[in-house]
Motif scaffolding. Sequence first.
Motif, PDB file in Angstrom:
ATOM      1  N   ARG A  73      37.828 215.211  48.990  1.00 58.72           N
ATOM      2  CA  ARG A  73      38.739 215.587  50.067  1.00 58.72           C
ATOM      3  C   ARG A  73      38.253 215.036  51.398  1.00 58.72           C
ATOM      4  O   ARG A  73      37.065 214.779  51.586  1.00 58.72           O
ATOM      5  CB  ARG A  73      38.909 217.096  50.154  1.00 58.72           C
ATOM      6  CG  ARG A  73      37.623 217.888  50.260  1.00 58.72           C
ATOM      7  CD  ARG A  73      37.911 219.373  50.322  1.00 58.72           C
ATOM      8  NE  ARG A  73      36.730 220.188  50.157  1.00 58.72           N
ATOM      9  CZ  ARG A  73      36.681 221.487  50.352  1.00 58.72           C
ATOM     10  NH1 ARG A  73      37.764 222.130  50.736  1.00 58.72           N
ATOM     11  NH2 ARG A  73      35.561 222.168  50.179  1.00 58.72           N
ATOM     12  N   GLU A  85      44.169 218.640  55.651  1.00 60.43           N
ATOM     13  CA  GLU A  85      43.225 218.289  54.599  1.00 60.43           C
ATOM     14  C   GLU A  85      43.937 217.393  53.591  1.00 60.43           C
ATOM     15  O   GLU A  85      45.053 217.690  53.152  1.00 60.43           O
ATOM     16  CB  GLU A  85      42.687 219.527  53.889  1.00 60.43           C
ATOM     17  CG  GLU A  85      41.673 219.185  52.804  1.00 60.43           C
ATOM     18  CD  GLU A  85      41.058 220.402  52.145  1.00 60.43           C
ATOM     19  OE1 GLU A  85      41.467 220.725  51.015  1.00 60.43           O
ATOM     20  OE2 GLU A  85      40.174 221.017  52.778  1.00 60.43           O
ATOM     21  N   ALA A  87      44.198 216.174  50.014  1.00 62.10           N
ATOM     22  CA  ALA A  87      43.816 216.676  48.696  1.00 62.10           C
ATOM     23  C   ALA A  87      44.204 215.676  47.612  1.00 62.10           C
ATOM     24  O   ALA A  87      45.153 214.894  47.775  1.00 62.10           O
ATOM     25  CB  ALA A  87      44.494 218.016  48.437  1.00 62.10           C
TER      26      ALA A  87
END
Length: 301
Positions: A73, A85, A87
């Motif tokens: 990540r 973030e 992912a």
Amino acid sequence: MPDLVIDGRRTDLGGGFAVNRILPFRTRRMVGPFIFLDHAGPLDLPPPARRKADVRPHPHIGLSTVSYLFSGRMTHRDSLGVTQEIAPGAVNWMTAGRGIAHSERFDGAADGDPPMEAVQSWVALPEAAEESAPAFDTYPADTLPVAEEAGTWLRVIAGAAFGLSSPVRTHSPLFYAHARLRTGAATGLPEGHEERAAFIAHGTAEVDGQPFTAGQLLVFAAHEAPTIRATTDATVMLLGGAPLGERFIWWNFVSSRRDRIEQAKADWTEGRIALPPHDRDEWVPLPPDHRKKPPAAEPLS
């Protein structure tokens, strides 16, 4: 058979962060609207080293960046105020338009996370969208269409392919897909696109009995109907679309106009492209241009 095979070139981004650079290539600068393709990782860094590998704030114009992780990540921050973030399996599509700055950092990574591995591509914008307002869109992995059949797993990242359509908002006709093939399984390429290619990220494959290996981009003619068959378990990225015409590129800037590249250089140097509000204490300076003569930007087509 492929019209062209491009071998990736190792490129050091600094801080122990090396990538396999596929596009642009000296004899084939674009495939459809795809103007840049990097395969990064697997990158497994201890916490003290992650800071050195961060991609600090830097600018873009005239393109969309597409960040797609296989594992690990990162954290994206941009001048729109977005903090996201990144992912695995999700699509993070940032449209630079007339100008945006962003960073990609490992500050969200935790001990025990798997190594970060990603493919990042740039998609050039059509002329009508080059000066559009910047934007950022994220699409979780479970919103993207997936199909499985006879040892082949496939996710359509963007565009339409094999009867599946991604919800990702794009600016020109294209396709982008992630395929995992078991040994002996096969995939083709979507029809109806003028320019098409397949990047072997992992494993080995063959086309018409000719072997290919990880790190190679296979570029096919529009009339070809290739079958890409895995000779070991393999991961293959399928991409292409309609060509957009000549583009100029310099550093992180892409445009159909050479003078617009020069303007972007000045804009970044003079602070007219805003820094991310949550990541504004440092940035990547404009690199020197060591070329002695024009062009200041290379035409890509």
